[in-house]
Scaffold this motif. Sequence first.
Motif, PDB file in Angstrom:
ATOM      1  N   VAL A 132       0.839  -1.204   0.000  1.00 59.03           N
ATOM      2  CA  VAL A 132       0.000   0.000   0.000  1.00 59.03           C
ATOM      3  C   VAL A 132       0.870   1.248   0.000  1.00 59.03           C
ATOM      4  O   VAL A 132       0.605   2.204  -0.732  1.00 59.03           O
ATOM      5  CB  VAL A 132      -0.979  -0.003   1.205  1.00 59.03           C
ATOM      6  N   VAL A 133       1.936   1.243   0.795  1.00 59.68           N
ATOM      7  CA  VAL A 133       2.857   2.391   0.819  1.00 59.68           C
ATOM      8  C   VAL A 133       3.446   2.595  -0.573  1.00 59.68           C
ATOM      9  O   VAL A 133       3.491   3.724  -1.082  1.00 59.68           O
ATOM     10  CB  VAL A 133       3.969   2.192   1.881  1.00 59.68           C
ATOM     11  N   GLY A 134       3.859   1.531  -1.227  1.00 55.33           N
ATOM     12  CA  GLY A 134       4.404   1.634  -2.583  1.00 55.33           C
ATOM     13  C   GLY A 134       3.394   2.198  -3.561  1.00 55.33           C
ATOM     14  O   GLY A 134       3.718   3.031  -4.410  1.00 55.33           O
ATOM     15  N   MET A 135       2.153   1.746  -3.435  1.00 56.99           N
ATOM     16  CA  MET A 135       1.093   2.241  -4.315  1.00 56.99           C
ATOM     17  C   MET A 135       0.863   3.739  -4.091  1.00 56.99           C
ATOM     18  O   MET A 135       0.721   4.506  -5.048  1.00 56.99           O
ATOM     19  CB  MET A 135      -0.191   1.467  -4.046  1.00 56.99           C
ATOM     20  N   LEU A 136       0.819   4.144  -2.834  1.00 58.53           N
ATOM     21  CA  LEU A 136       0.608   5.569  -2.528  1.00 58.53           C
ATOM     22  C   LEU A 136       1.793   6.406  -3.002  1.00 58.53           C
ATOM     23  O   LEU A 136       1.607   7.527  -3.492  1.00 58.53           O
ATOM     24  CB  LEU A 136       0.369   5.757  -1.036  1.00 58.53           C
ATOM     25  N   GLU A 137       3.011   5.880  -2.865  1.00 63.04           N
ATOM     26  CA  GLU A 137       4.186   6.594  -3.367  1.00 63.04           C
ATOM     27  C   GLU A 137       4.086   6.796  -4.874  1.00 63.04           C
ATOM     28  O   GLU A 137       4.404   7.866  -5.389  1.00 63.04           O
ATOM     29  CB  GLU A 137       5.468   5.827  -3.015  1.00 63.04           C
ATOM     30  N   GLN A 138       3.634   5.756  -5.584  1.00 64.76           N
ATOM     31  CA  GLN A 138       3.469   5.858  -7.038  1.00 64.76           C
ATOM     32  C   GLN A 138       2.411   6.902  -7.390  1.00 64.76           C
ATOM     33  O   GLN A 138       2.601   7.711  -8.305  1.00 64.76           O
ATOM     34  CB  GLN A 138       3.087   4.503  -7.613  1.00 64.76           C
ATOM     35  N   GLN A 139       1.293   6.898  -6.668  1.00 59.62           N
ATOM     36  CA  GLN A 139       0.233   7.870  -6.936  1.00 59.62           C
ATOM     37  C   GLN A 139       0.718   9.290  -6.652  1.00 59.62           C
ATOM     38  O   GLN A 139       0.417  10.221  -7.400  1.00 59.62           O
ATOM     39  CB  GLN A 139      -1.003   7.555  -6.088  1.00 59.62           C
ATOM     40  N   LEU A 140       1.485   9.466  -5.571  1.00 57.89           N
ATOM     41  CA  LEU A 140       2.012  10.788  -5.245  1.00 57.89           C
ATOM     42  C   LEU A 140       2.990  11.250  -6.320  1.00 57.89           C
ATOM     43  O   LEU A 140       2.955  12.406  -6.743  1.00 57.89           O
ATOM     44  CB  LEU A 140       2.679  10.784  -3.864  1.00 57.89           C
ATOM     45  N   GLN A 141       3.834  10.352  -6.778  1.00 55.92           N
ATOM     46  CA  GLN A 141       4.770  10.703  -7.846  1.00 55.92           C
ATOM     47  C   GLN A 141       4.008  11.122  -9.099  1.00 55.92           C
ATOM     48  O   GLN A 141       4.366  12.111  -9.751  1.00 55.92           O
ATOM     49  CB  GLN A 141       5.701   9.530  -8.150  1.00 55.92           C
ATOM     50  N   ASN A 142       2.947  10.393  -9.451  1.00 54.56           N
ATOM     51  CA  ASN A 142       2.121  10.776 -10.605  1.00 54.56           C
ATOM     52  C   ASN A 142       1.540  12.171 -10.407  1.00 54.56           C
ATOM     53  O   ASN A 142       1.525  12.983 -11.345  1.00 54.56           O
ATOM     54  CB  ASN A 142       0.970   9.782 -10.812  1.00 54.56           C
ATOM     55  N   ALA A 143       1.049  12.451  -9.217  1.00 53.35           N
ATOM     56  CA  ALA A 143       0.444  13.760  -8.943  1.00 53.35           C
ATOM     57  C   ALA A 143       1.487  14.872  -9.042  1.00 53.35           C
ATOM     58  O   ALA A 143       1.220  15.935  -9.606  1.00 53.35           O
ATOM     59  CB  ALA A 143      -0.200  13.756  -7.559  1.00 53.35           C
ATOM     60  N   ILE A 144       2.673  14.631  -8.522  1.00 54.00           N
ATOM     61  CA  ILE A 144       3.735  15.645  -8.551  1.00 54.00           C
ATOM     62  C   ILE A 144       4.173  15.926  -9.986  1.00 54.00           C
ATOM     63  O   ILE A 144       4.418  17.070 -10.358  1.00 54.00           O
ATOM     64  CB  ILE A 144       4.932  15.195  -7.681  1.00 54.00           C
ATOM     65  N   LEU A 145       4.239  14.872 -10.797  1.00 55.19           N
ATOM     66  CA  LEU A 145       4.676  15.027 -12.186  1.00 55.19           C
ATOM     67  C   LEU A 145       3.552  15.471 -13.112  1.00 55.19           C
ATOM     68  O   LEU A 145       3.751  15.589 -14.318  1.00 55.19           O
ATOM     69  CB  LEU A 145       5.290  13.719 -12.690  1.00 55.19           C
ATOM     70  N   GLY A 201     -15.198  10.485  -6.561  1.00 61.50           N
ATOM     71  CA  GLY A 201     -14.843  10.375  -7.969  1.00 61.50           C
ATOM     72  C   GLY A 201     -13.702  11.276  -8.397  1.00 61.50           C
ATOM     73  O   GLY A 201     -13.053  11.026  -9.404  1.00 61.50           O
ATOM     74  N   GLU A 202     -13.454  12.338  -7.664  1.00 61.83           N
ATOM     75  CA  GLU A 202     -12.391  13.287  -8.021  1.00 61.83           C
ATOM     76  C   GLU A 202     -11.013  12.711  -7.696  1.00 61.83           C
ATOM     77  O   GLU A 202     -10.859  11.982  -6.725  1.00 61.83           O
ATOM     78  CB  GLU A 202     -12.573  14.594  -7.245  1.00 61.83           C
ATOM     79  N   PRO A 203     -10.008  13.058  -8.493  1.00 55.74           N
ATOM     80  CA  PRO A 203      -8.660  12.582  -8.175  1.00 55.74           C
ATOM     81  C   PRO A 203      -8.219  13.062  -6.797  1.00 55.74           C
ATOM     82  O   PRO A 203      -8.544  14.173  -6.375  1.00 55.74           O
ATOM     83  CB  PRO A 203      -7.791  13.221  -9.258  1.00 55.74           C
ATOM     84  N   VAL A 204      -7.484  12.196  -6.110  1.00 56.93           N
ATOM     85  CA  VAL A 204      -6.961  12.549  -4.795  1.00 56.93           C
ATOM     86  C   VAL A 204      -5.821  13.543  -5.004  1.00 56.93           C
ATOM     87  O   VAL A 204      -4.929  13.324  -5.820  1.00 56.93           O
ATOM     88  CB  VAL A 204      -6.472  11.288  -4.051  1.00 56.93           C
ATOM     89  N   GLU A 205      -5.839  14.640  -4.271  1.00 57.47           N
ATOM     90  CA  GLU A 205      -4.847  15.700  -4.438  1.00 57.47           C
ATOM     91  C   GLU A 205      -3.519  15.314  -3.794  1.00 57.47           C
ATOM     92  O   GLU A 205      -3.454  14.438  -2.946  1.00 57.47           O
ATOM     93  CB  GLU A 205      -5.370  16.990  -3.812  1.00 57.47           C
ATOM     94  N   GLN A 206      -2.461  16.050  -4.188  1.00 63.17           N
ATOM     95  CA  GLN A 206      -1.120  15.787  -3.671  1.00 63.17           C
ATOM     96  C   GLN A 206      -1.080  15.810  -2.151  1.00 63.17           C
ATOM     97  O   GLN A 206      -0.479  14.928  -1.534  1.00 63.17           O
ATOM     98  CB  GLN A 206      -0.128  16.828  -4.201  1.00 63.17           C
ATOM     99  N   ASP A 207      -1.665  16.841  -1.554  1.00 61.85           N
ATOM    100  CA  ASP A 207      -1.621  16.952  -0.093  1.00 61.85           C
ATOM    101  C   ASP A 207      -2.323  15.772   0.575  1.00 61.85           C
ATOM    102  O   ASP A 207      -1.850  15.252   1.586  1.00 61.85           O
ATOM    103  CB  ASP A 207      -2.251  18.265   0.376  1.00 61.85           C
ATOM    104  N   ALA A 208      -3.446  15.354   0.005  1.00 66.06           N
ATOM    105  CA  ALA A 208      -4.174  14.210   0.565  1.00 66.06           C
ATOM    106  C   ALA A 208      -3.351  12.928   0.405  1.00 66.06           C
ATOM    107  O   ALA A 208      -3.267  12.124   1.333  1.00 66.06           O
ATOM    108  CB  ALA A 208      -5.530  14.065  -0.101  1.00 66.06           C
ATOM    109  N   LEU A 209      -2.741  12.760  -0.754  1.00 65.26           N
ATOM    110  CA  LEU A 209      -1.889  11.591  -0.966  1.00 65.26           C
ATOM    111  C   LEU A 209      -0.700  11.597  -0.014  1.00 65.26           C
ATOM    112  O   LEU A 209      -0.337  10.562   0.555  1.00 65.26           O
ATOM    113  CB  LEU A 209      -1.390  11.551  -2.414  1.00 65.26           C
ATOM    114  N   ARG A 210      -0.106  12.768   0.146  1.00 64.61           N
ATOM    115  CA  ARG A 210       1.039  12.890   1.051  1.00 64.61           C
ATOM    116  C   ARG A 210       0.633  12.519   2.477  1.00 64.61           C
ATOM    117  O   ARG A 210       1.330  11.774   3.165  1.00 64.61           O
ATOM    118  CB  ARG A 210       1.585  14.321   0.981  1.00 64.61           C
ATOM    119  N   GLN A 211      -0.529  13.026   2.901  1.00 61.47           N
ATOM    120  CA  GLN A 211      -1.022  12.721   4.240  1.00 61.47           C
ATOM    121  C   GLN A 211      -1.326  11.225   4.381  1.00 61.47           C
ATOM    122  O   GLN A 211      -1.006  10.616   5.397  1.00 61.47           O
ATOM    123  CB  GLN A 211      -2.280  13.552   4.530  1.00 61.47           C
ATOM    124  N   MET A 212      -1.930  10.640   3.359  1.00 57.37           N
ATOM    125  CA  MET A 212      -2.199   9.203   3.391  1.00 57.37           C
ATOM    126  C   MET A 212      -0.910   8.400   3.468  1.00 57.37           C
ATOM    127  O   MET A 212      -0.827   7.401   4.177  1.00 57.37           O
ATOM    128  CB  MET A 212      -2.962   8.779   2.135  1.00 57.37           C
TER     129      MET A 212
END
Length: 142
Positions: A23-36, A93-104
């Motif tokens: 799960v941590v790896g998945m969230l890291e990937q999602q955060l990287q996508n959001a940052i990029l 339905g909305e994409p999770v924002e960077q701050d929310a992903l970071r917090q997660m």
Amino acid sequence: MNSVNPAVILAGIRTKIDAQQQVVGMLEQQLQNAILGGNTKGKDTLVNDPVAGSNSINDIYEQAFGGTDPGAKTELLAAINENLDRVGHVDPGEPVEQDALRQMLYQARALLGELRIEEQAWSEEVNSEKTLRKAVNDFAKV
């Protein structure tokens, strides 16, 4: 009398750790996508739907605990959903924002840390039991 087998408990904790690391790896990937500037998953998709070859959080926990320990799956999913709700992400339905992903991600890593502490405690219990069992066997040989 219902005795507790520390080795079985330790194995369960290690299964939780493996799932949480995914799960941590998945969230890291999602955060990287959001940052990029790439697309991130919405809350419901992140938790429930696999997208583009990656598992959802629910899939990860289902594979780890499906039939063996549904309580652990429910416990970890509840923690993820609570973290999503706590960071103010309301629309599923909305994409999770960077701050929310970071917090997660912080929360998922914190849970991983708690599981590691629990693992350490039960590992010491298992080692203590092994030592005691060896001492009893040595005593019986005398």
